[in-house]
Design a protein around this motif. Structure first.
Motif, PDB file in Angstrom:
ATOM      1  N   PHE A  23      -0.890  -0.195  -9.596  1.00  0.00           N
ATOM      2  CA  PHE A  23      -1.152  -1.323  -8.697  1.00  0.00           C
ATOM      3  C   PHE A  23       0.155  -1.959  -8.236  1.00  0.00           C
ATOM      4  O   PHE A  23       0.276  -2.378  -7.079  1.00  0.00           O
ATOM      5  CB  PHE A  23      -2.031  -2.372  -9.383  1.00  0.00           C
ATOM      6  CG  PHE A  23      -2.426  -3.472  -8.445  1.00  0.00           C
ATOM      7  CD1 PHE A  23      -3.402  -3.255  -7.484  1.00  0.00           C
ATOM      8  CD2 PHE A  23      -1.809  -4.705  -8.494  1.00  0.00           C
ATOM      9  CE1 PHE A  23      -3.752  -4.261  -6.591  1.00  0.00           C
ATOM     10  CE2 PHE A  23      -2.153  -5.709  -7.610  1.00  0.00           C
ATOM     11  CZ  PHE A  23      -3.133  -5.487  -6.659  1.00  0.00           C
ATOM     12  N   ALA A  75      -9.991  -6.087  -7.019  1.00  0.00           N
ATOM     13  CA  ALA A  75      -9.210  -4.867  -7.257  1.00  0.00           C
ATOM     14  C   ALA A  75     -10.124  -3.708  -7.629  1.00  0.00           C
ATOM     15  O   ALA A  75      -9.891  -2.557  -7.225  1.00  0.00           O
ATOM     16  CB  ALA A  75      -8.177  -5.108  -8.354  1.00  0.00           C
ATOM     17  N   HIS A 123      -8.675   0.071  -6.850  1.00  0.00           N
ATOM     18  CA  HIS A 123      -7.391   0.077  -7.559  1.00  0.00           C
ATOM     19  C   HIS A 123      -7.565   0.291  -9.060  1.00  0.00           C
ATOM     20  O   HIS A 123      -6.595   0.539  -9.765  1.00  0.00           O
ATOM     21  CB  HIS A 123      -6.633  -1.228  -7.299  1.00  0.00           C
ATOM     22  CG  HIS A 123      -6.191  -1.376  -5.881  1.00  0.00           C
ATOM     23  ND1 HIS A 123      -5.326  -0.490  -5.274  1.00  0.00           N
ATOM     24  CD2 HIS A 123      -6.508  -2.298  -4.939  1.00  0.00           C
ATOM     25  CE1 HIS A 123      -5.120  -0.865  -4.030  1.00  0.00           C
ATOM     26  NE2 HIS A 123      -5.827  -1.951  -3.794  1.00  0.00           N
TER      27      HIS A 123
END
Length: 383
Positions: free
Chosen positions: A65, A325, A330
Protein backbone atom coordinates in the motif's frame (compact mmCIF):
# COMPACT_ATOMS: atom_id res chain seq x y z
CA UNK A 1 -27.16 -3.54 -11.30
CA UNK A 2 -28.23 -2.10 -7.96
CA UNK A 3 -27.37 -2.69 -4.33
CA UNK A 4 -29.57 -2.30 -1.27
CA UNK A 5 -27.85 -0.25 1.45
CA UNK A 6 -29.00 0.32 5.05
CA UNK A 7 -29.75 3.89 6.10
CA UNK A 8 -29.27 5.36 9.56
CA UNK A 9 -33.04 5.11 10.22
CA UNK A 10 -33.01 1.34 9.73
CA UNK A 11 -34.58 1.32 6.28
CA UNK A 12 -32.99 -0.03 3.08
CA UNK A 13 -32.43 2.15 0.04
CA UNK A 14 -31.43 1.22 -3.49
CA UNK A 15 -28.16 2.51 -4.89
CA UNK A 16 -26.81 2.08 -8.41
CA UNK A 17 -22.99 1.79 -8.35
CA UNK A 18 -20.96 3.47 -11.03
CA UNK A 19 -19.39 1.25 -13.65
CA UNK A 20 -16.08 3.03 -14.26
CA UNK A 21 -13.49 4.51 -11.90
CA UNK A 22 -12.01 7.98 -12.11
CA UNK A 23 -9.07 7.89 -14.51
CA UNK A 24 -5.95 8.73 -12.48
CA UNK A 25 -2.41 7.73 -13.41
CA UNK A 26 0.76 7.53 -11.28
CA UNK A 27 3.27 10.36 -11.47
CA UNK A 28 6.27 12.06 -9.91
CA UNK A 29 6.33 14.14 -6.70
CA UNK A 30 4.86 17.62 -6.75
CA UNK A 31 6.49 21.02 -7.17
CA UNK A 32 4.12 23.43 -5.45
CA UNK A 33 3.25 21.54 -2.26
CA UNK A 34 4.78 18.90 -0.01
CA UNK A 35 2.10 16.26 0.55
CA UNK A 36 2.15 13.28 2.88
CA UNK A 37 -0.50 10.62 3.22
CA UNK A 38 -0.69 9.12 6.69
CA UNK A 39 -0.96 5.41 5.90
CA UNK A 40 -2.88 2.60 7.61
CA UNK A 41 -1.53 -0.83 8.48
CA UNK A 42 -2.95 -4.10 7.19
CA UNK A 43 -3.64 -6.69 9.88
CA UNK A 44 -2.75 -10.35 9.49
CA UNK A 45 -6.25 -11.92 9.49
CA UNK A 46 -4.93 -15.41 10.22
CA UNK A 47 -3.00 -14.50 13.37
CA UNK A 48 -4.43 -15.99 16.55
CA UNK A 49 -4.45 -12.82 18.64
CA UNK A 50 -6.79 -11.16 21.12
CA UNK A 51 -7.73 -7.45 21.01
CA UNK A 52 -5.20 -6.71 23.77
CA UNK A 53 -2.34 -8.68 22.18
CA UNK A 54 0.48 -7.05 20.18
CA UNK A 55 -0.53 -6.22 16.63
CA UNK A 56 -0.06 -8.91 13.99
CA UNK A 57 0.65 -7.18 10.68
CA UNK A 58 0.53 -8.42 7.11
CA UNK A 59 3.84 -6.87 6.08
CA UNK A 60 3.54 -7.61 2.37
CA UNK A 61 0.15 -5.91 2.04
CA UNK A 62 1.17 -3.04 4.32
CA UNK A 63 4.27 -2.22 2.29
CA UNK A 64 2.45 -2.72 -1.02
CA UNK A 65 0.00 0.00 0.00
CA UNK A 66 2.89 2.37 0.66
CA UNK A 67 4.30 1.64 -2.78
CA UNK A 68 0.86 2.54 -4.17
CA UNK A 69 1.03 5.95 -2.48
CA UNK A 70 4.62 6.60 -3.58
CA UNK A 71 3.74 5.67 -7.17
CA UNK A 72 1.39 8.67 -7.27
CA UNK A 73 4.06 11.07 -5.96
CA UNK A 74 2.78 11.26 -2.38
CA UNK A 75 5.02 11.07 0.64
CA UNK A 76 4.16 8.55 3.35
CA UNK A 77 3.66 9.61 6.95
CA UNK A 78 4.50 6.38 8.74
CA UNK A 79 3.58 5.01 12.15
CA UNK A 80 1.25 7.86 13.05
CA UNK A 81 -2.32 7.81 14.34
CA UNK A 82 -3.71 6.54 11.00
CA UNK A 83 -1.55 3.44 11.57
CA UNK A 84 -3.42 2.99 14.88
CA UNK A 85 -0.66 4.21 17.17
CA UNK A 86 -2.14 3.90 20.63
CA UNK A 87 -5.23 2.13 19.20
CA UNK A 88 -3.89 -1.34 18.49
CA UNK A 89 -0.33 -0.70 17.33
CA UNK A 90 2.19 -0.63 20.18
CA UNK A 91 5.70 0.81 20.10
CA UNK A 92 7.34 -2.51 19.24
CA UNK A 93 5.10 -2.86 16.20
CA UNK A 94 5.57 0.80 15.28
CA UNK A 95 9.36 0.47 15.46
CA UNK A 96 9.27 -2.49 13.06
CA UNK A 97 6.91 -0.56 10.79
CA UNK A 98 9.32 2.40 10.75
CA UNK A 99 12.31 0.22 9.88
CA UNK A 100 10.49 -1.65 7.14
CA UNK A 101 8.78 1.43 5.75
CA UNK A 102 12.02 3.44 5.62
CA UNK A 103 13.85 0.59 3.89
CA UNK A 104 11.06 0.34 1.32
CA UNK A 105 11.16 4.11 0.77
CA UNK A 106 14.88 3.94 0.00
CA UNK A 107 14.29 1.07 -2.42
CA UNK A 108 11.71 2.98 -4.48
CA UNK A 109 12.92 6.54 -3.92
CA UNK A 110 9.86 7.54 -1.90
CA UNK A 111 9.63 10.25 0.73
CA UNK A 112 8.86 9.15 4.28
CA UNK A 113 8.39 10.79 7.67
CA UNK A 114 7.83 8.73 10.80
CA UNK A 115 6.07 9.33 14.08
CA UNK A 116 8.09 9.77 17.28
CA UNK A 117 6.15 9.51 20.51
CA UNK A 118 6.21 8.07 24.00
CA UNK A 119 3.71 5.22 23.69
CA UNK A 120 6.06 2.75 25.38
CA UNK A 121 5.10 4.63 28.58
CA UNK A 122 1.81 4.82 30.43
CA UNK A 123 3.05 7.81 32.42
CA UNK A 124 6.08 8.87 34.39
CA UNK A 125 8.40 11.72 35.17
CA UNK A 126 9.55 14.31 32.67
CA UNK A 127 12.93 12.57 32.60
CA UNK A 128 11.31 9.27 31.62
CA UNK A 129 9.20 11.01 28.98
CA UNK A 130 12.30 12.64 27.49
CA UNK A 131 14.04 9.27 27.44
CA UNK A 132 11.07 7.62 25.70
CA UNK A 133 11.02 10.33 23.03
CA UNK A 134 14.81 9.95 22.61
CA UNK A 135 14.50 6.19 22.14
CA UNK A 136 11.95 6.60 19.37
CA UNK A 137 13.80 9.51 17.75
CA UNK A 138 16.91 7.34 17.54
CA UNK A 139 14.98 4.58 15.77
CA UNK A 140 13.61 7.01 13.17
CA UNK A 141 16.95 8.71 12.57
CA UNK A 142 18.81 5.40 12.32
CA UNK A 143 16.23 4.30 9.73
CA UNK A 144 17.06 7.38 7.66
CA UNK A 145 13.57 8.92 7.89
CA UNK A 146 12.37 12.38 8.82
CA UNK A 147 10.98 12.60 12.35
CA UNK A 148 7.52 13.81 13.28
CA UNK A 149 7.40 14.64 17.00
CA UNK A 150 3.90 13.52 17.95
CA UNK A 151 1.91 14.67 20.92
CA UNK A 152 2.47 12.53 24.01
CA UNK A 153 -0.29 11.21 26.24
CA UNK A 154 2.28 10.73 29.00
CA UNK A 155 3.42 14.35 28.73
CA UNK A 156 -0.18 15.60 28.73
CA UNK A 157 -0.79 13.64 31.96
CA UNK A 158 2.47 14.69 33.65
CA UNK A 159 3.18 18.28 32.61
CA UNK A 160 2.32 20.91 35.19
CA UNK A 161 2.24 23.80 32.76
CA UNK A 162 3.71 25.36 29.60
CA UNK A 163 7.23 25.38 31.02
CA UNK A 164 7.33 21.56 31.02
CA UNK A 165 6.47 21.47 27.31
CA UNK A 166 9.12 24.08 26.58
CA UNK A 167 11.70 22.04 28.47
CA UNK A 168 10.88 18.65 26.87
CA UNK A 169 10.53 19.89 23.31
CA UNK A 170 13.52 22.20 23.60
CA UNK A 171 15.65 19.26 24.73
CA UNK A 172 14.49 17.10 21.81
CA UNK A 173 14.94 19.79 19.18
CA UNK A 174 18.46 20.57 20.34
CA UNK A 175 19.52 16.97 19.84
CA UNK A 176 17.59 16.19 16.64
CA UNK A 177 19.99 15.52 13.79
CA UNK A 178 17.69 17.03 11.13
CA UNK A 179 14.71 19.40 11.15
CA UNK A 180 11.56 17.71 12.40
CA UNK A 181 7.81 18.20 12.04
CA UNK A 182 5.97 19.13 15.23
CA UNK A 183 2.53 17.54 15.45
CA UNK A 184 -0.30 19.16 17.39
CA UNK A 185 -3.08 16.59 17.59
CA UNK A 186 -6.30 17.88 19.09
CA UNK A 187 -8.46 16.05 21.65
CA UNK A 188 -11.09 15.25 19.00
CA UNK A 189 -8.51 12.75 17.66
CA UNK A 190 -7.33 11.65 21.12
CA UNK A 191 -9.20 12.75 24.26
CA UNK A 192 -6.09 12.07 26.36
CA UNK A 193 -4.43 15.11 24.73
CA UNK A 194 -6.82 17.65 26.20
CA UNK A 195 -4.89 20.70 27.44
CA UNK A 196 -1.78 20.02 25.36
CA UNK A 197 0.91 22.72 25.43
CA UNK A 198 -0.12 23.46 28.98
CA UNK A 199 -3.61 24.91 28.56
CA UNK A 200 -7.11 24.08 27.36
CA UNK A 201 -7.29 27.69 26.15
CA UNK A 202 -6.24 27.32 22.51
CA UNK A 203 -4.89 30.88 22.32
CA UNK A 204 -2.59 30.22 25.28
CA UNK A 205 -1.62 26.81 23.89
CA UNK A 206 -0.82 28.38 20.52
CA UNK A 207 1.46 30.88 22.25
CA UNK A 208 3.47 28.08 23.88
CA UNK A 209 3.59 26.13 20.61
CA UNK A 210 4.97 29.16 18.78
CA UNK A 211 7.46 29.80 21.57
CA UNK A 212 8.91 26.31 21.09
CA UNK A 213 9.29 26.94 17.36
CA UNK A 214 10.74 30.43 17.75
CA UNK A 215 13.46 29.11 20.05
CA UNK A 216 14.60 26.49 17.49
CA UNK A 217 13.47 27.55 13.98
CA UNK A 218 16.43 25.80 12.35
CA UNK A 219 15.30 22.47 13.82
CA UNK A 220 11.65 22.71 12.74
CA UNK A 221 10.87 21.80 9.14
CA UNK A 222 7.20 22.39 9.77
CA UNK A 223 4.19 21.94 11.98
CA UNK A 224 1.21 19.62 11.49
CA UNK A 225 -2.00 21.09 12.84
CA UNK A 226 -4.88 18.68 13.52
CA UNK A 227 -7.49 20.82 15.27
CA UNK A 228 -10.25 20.79 12.61
CA UNK A 229 -10.34 24.61 12.84
CA UNK A 230 -9.43 26.27 9.53
CA UNK A 231 -9.44 29.82 10.88
CA UNK A 232 -7.05 28.95 13.69
CA UNK A 233 -4.73 27.10 11.32
CA UNK A 234 -4.55 30.08 8.96
CA UNK A 235 -3.82 32.45 11.83
CA UNK A 236 -1.08 30.18 13.16
CA UNK A 237 0.33 29.65 9.65
CA UNK A 238 0.79 33.41 9.26
CA UNK A 239 2.73 33.60 12.54
CA UNK A 240 5.28 30.90 11.75
CA UNK A 241 8.91 31.93 11.29
CA UNK A 242 10.08 32.19 7.70
CA UNK A 243 11.02 28.78 6.34
CA UNK A 244 8.80 26.79 8.74
CA UNK A 245 6.02 25.06 6.84
CA UNK A 246 2.46 24.44 7.93
CA UNK A 247 1.23 20.92 7.12
CA UNK A 248 -2.52 20.84 7.40
CA UNK A 249 -3.97 17.91 9.29
CA UNK A 250 -7.49 19.31 8.97
CA UNK A 251 -9.57 16.58 7.37
CA UNK A 252 -12.59 18.90 7.20
CA UNK A 253 -11.14 21.94 5.37
CA UNK A 254 -8.09 20.67 3.46
CA UNK A 255 -8.97 21.94 -0.06
CA UNK A 256 -9.14 25.59 0.99
CA UNK A 257 -6.11 25.30 3.28
CA UNK A 258 -3.91 23.68 0.64
CA UNK A 259 -5.09 26.10 -2.04
CA UNK A 260 -4.23 28.96 0.30
CA UNK A 261 -4.74 32.70 -0.05
CA UNK A 262 -2.77 35.80 -0.93
CA UNK A 263 -0.69 35.40 2.25
CA UNK A 264 0.29 31.76 1.92
CA UNK A 265 -0.89 28.16 1.93
CA UNK A 266 -0.62 24.91 3.83
CA UNK A 267 1.23 21.81 2.75
CA UNK A 268 -0.47 18.56 3.78
CA UNK A 269 -0.10 15.57 6.08
CA UNK A 270 -3.51 13.95 6.09
CA UNK A 271 -5.17 10.69 7.01
CA UNK A 272 -7.89 11.25 4.41
CA UNK A 273 -5.22 11.09 1.71
CA UNK A 274 -4.94 7.36 2.46
CA UNK A 275 -8.19 6.57 0.57
CA UNK A 276 -7.95 9.69 -1.60
CA UNK A 277 -4.29 9.21 -2.61
CA UNK A 278 -4.52 9.08 -6.44
CA UNK A 279 -7.28 11.71 -6.59
CA UNK A 280 -5.42 14.02 -4.20
CA UNK A 281 -2.27 13.62 -6.28
CA UNK A 282 -4.13 14.55 -9.44
CA UNK A 283 -5.53 17.63 -7.74
CA UNK A 284 -2.13 18.83 -6.50
CA UNK A 285 -0.70 18.42 -10.00
CA UNK A 286 -3.32 20.93 -11.13
CA UNK A 287 -1.96 23.31 -8.50
CA UNK A 288 1.53 22.71 -9.86
CA UNK A 289 0.21 23.96 -13.20
CA UNK A 290 -1.35 27.04 -11.56
CA UNK A 291 -4.91 25.76 -11.94
CA UNK A 292 -6.42 26.56 -8.53
CA UNK A 293 -9.96 26.33 -9.87
CA UNK A 294 -9.32 22.86 -11.28
CA UNK A 295 -7.73 21.79 -7.99
CA UNK A 296 -10.80 22.86 -6.04
CA UNK A 297 -13.18 21.32 -8.58
CA UNK A 298 -11.47 17.94 -8.17
CA UNK A 299 -10.88 18.00 -4.40
CA UNK A 300 -13.89 19.90 -3.01
CA UNK A 301 -16.35 17.04 -3.73
CA UNK A 302 -14.25 14.71 -1.52
CA UNK A 303 -14.94 16.71 1.64
CA UNK A 304 -18.32 15.07 2.23
CA UNK A 305 -16.65 11.65 2.36
CA UNK A 306 -13.91 12.95 4.65
CA UNK A 307 -16.36 14.56 7.05
CA UNK A 308 -18.30 11.32 7.12
CA UNK A 309 -15.25 9.17 7.91
CA UNK A 310 -14.02 11.63 10.55
CA UNK A 311 -17.35 12.26 12.25
CA UNK A 312 -17.33 11.96 16.07
CA UNK A 313 -15.92 10.01 17.72
CA UNK A 314 -13.25 11.17 15.27
CA UNK A 315 -10.53 8.80 16.47
CA UNK A 316 -12.40 5.89 14.87
CA UNK A 317 -11.89 7.26 11.36
CA UNK A 318 -9.31 4.50 10.86
CA UNK A 319 -12.14 1.97 10.51
CA UNK A 320 -13.53 3.73 7.45
CA UNK A 321 -10.06 4.17 5.96
CA UNK A 322 -9.29 0.44 6.17
CA UNK A 323 -12.78 -0.45 4.97
CA UNK A 324 -12.26 1.60 1.80
CA UNK A 325 -8.83 0.03 1.27
CA UNK A 326 -10.50 -3.38 1.32
CA UNK A 327 -13.21 -2.33 -1.13
CA UNK A 328 -10.54 -0.80 -3.40
CA UNK A 329 -8.63 -4.09 -3.53
CA UNK A 330 -5.56 -2.95 -1.61
CA UNK A 331 -6.05 -5.80 0.87
CA UNK A 332 -7.90 -9.09 0.83
CA UNK A 333 -9.96 -8.65 3.99
CA UNK A 334 -11.63 -6.18 6.34
CA UNK A 335 -9.85 -6.97 9.59
CA UNK A 336 -7.92 -4.50 11.74
CA UNK A 337 -5.39 -4.72 14.53
CA UNK A 338 -7.15 -4.57 17.87
CA UNK A 339 -10.43 -5.66 16.26
CA UNK A 340 -11.18 -2.05 15.33
CA UNK A 341 -13.24 -3.10 12.29
CA UNK A 342 -16.20 -3.23 14.70
CA UNK A 343 -15.89 0.44 15.68
CA UNK A 344 -18.31 1.82 13.07
CA UNK A 345 -21.88 0.79 12.29
CA UNK A 346 -23.09 -0.88 9.11
CA UNK A 347 -25.04 2.25 8.01
CA UNK A 348 -21.84 4.31 8.50
CA UNK A 349 -19.84 1.90 6.33
CA UNK A 350 -22.59 1.74 3.71
CA UNK A 351 -22.59 5.52 3.39
CA UNK A 352 -18.79 5.51 3.10
CA UNK A 353 -19.07 3.01 0.25
CA UNK A 354 -21.70 5.11 -1.52
CA UNK A 355 -19.70 8.34 -1.23
CA UNK A 356 -16.42 6.74 -2.30
CA UNK A 357 -18.05 4.99 -5.24
CA UNK A 358 -19.67 8.25 -6.32
CA UNK A 359 -16.22 9.85 -6.43
CA UNK A 360 -14.84 7.03 -8.57
CA UNK A 361 -12.28 6.01 -5.97
CA UNK A 362 -12.51 2.26 -6.58
CA UNK A 363 -10.15 0.98 -9.31
CA UNK A 364 -12.56 -1.94 -9.86
CA UNK A 365 -16.13 -0.80 -9.03
CA UNK A 366 -17.46 -4.31 -9.56
CA UNK A 367 -15.07 -5.75 -6.98
CA UNK A 368 -16.08 -3.03 -4.51
CA UNK A 369 -19.76 -3.80 -5.11
CA UNK A 370 -19.23 -7.52 -4.59
CA UNK A 371 -17.30 -6.97 -1.37
CA UNK A 372 -19.94 -4.55 -0.10
CA UNK A 373 -22.63 -7.15 -0.79
CA UNK A 374 -20.57 -9.78 1.05
CA UNK A 375 -20.43 -7.55 4.13
CA UNK A 376 -24.14 -6.79 3.90
CA UNK A 377 -24.96 -10.48 3.73
CA UNK A 378 -23.11 -11.08 7.00
CA UNK A 379 -25.46 -8.56 8.61
CA UNK A 380 -28.52 -10.25 7.12
CA UNK A 381 -29.17 -7.79 4.31
CA UNK A 382 -30.44 -9.78 1.33
CA UNK A 383 -29.92 -8.47 -2.17
Amino acid sequence: MTIRLPAADGTLRTYEPRTAPLSLVPGTPFGSRTVFSAAHVVADPFADVSPDAPAAIDWDATLAFRRHLWSHGLGVAEAMDTAQRGMGLDWAGAAELIRRGAAEARAVGGRIACGVGTDQLAGGTLARIRAAYEEQLAVVEEAGAQAVLMASRALAATAQGPEDYLEVYGHLLRQAAEPVVLHWLGPMFDPALEGYWGSSDLDAATGTFLEVIAAHPDKVDGVKISLLDARREVELRRRLPRGVRCYTGDDFHYPELIAGDEQGFSHALLGIFDPLGPLAAGAVRLLDAGDVQGFRALLDPTVELSRHLFQPPTRFYKTGVVFLAWLAGHQSHFAMVGGLQSARSLPHLARAYELADGLGLFPDPKLAEERMKTLLSLYGVDQ
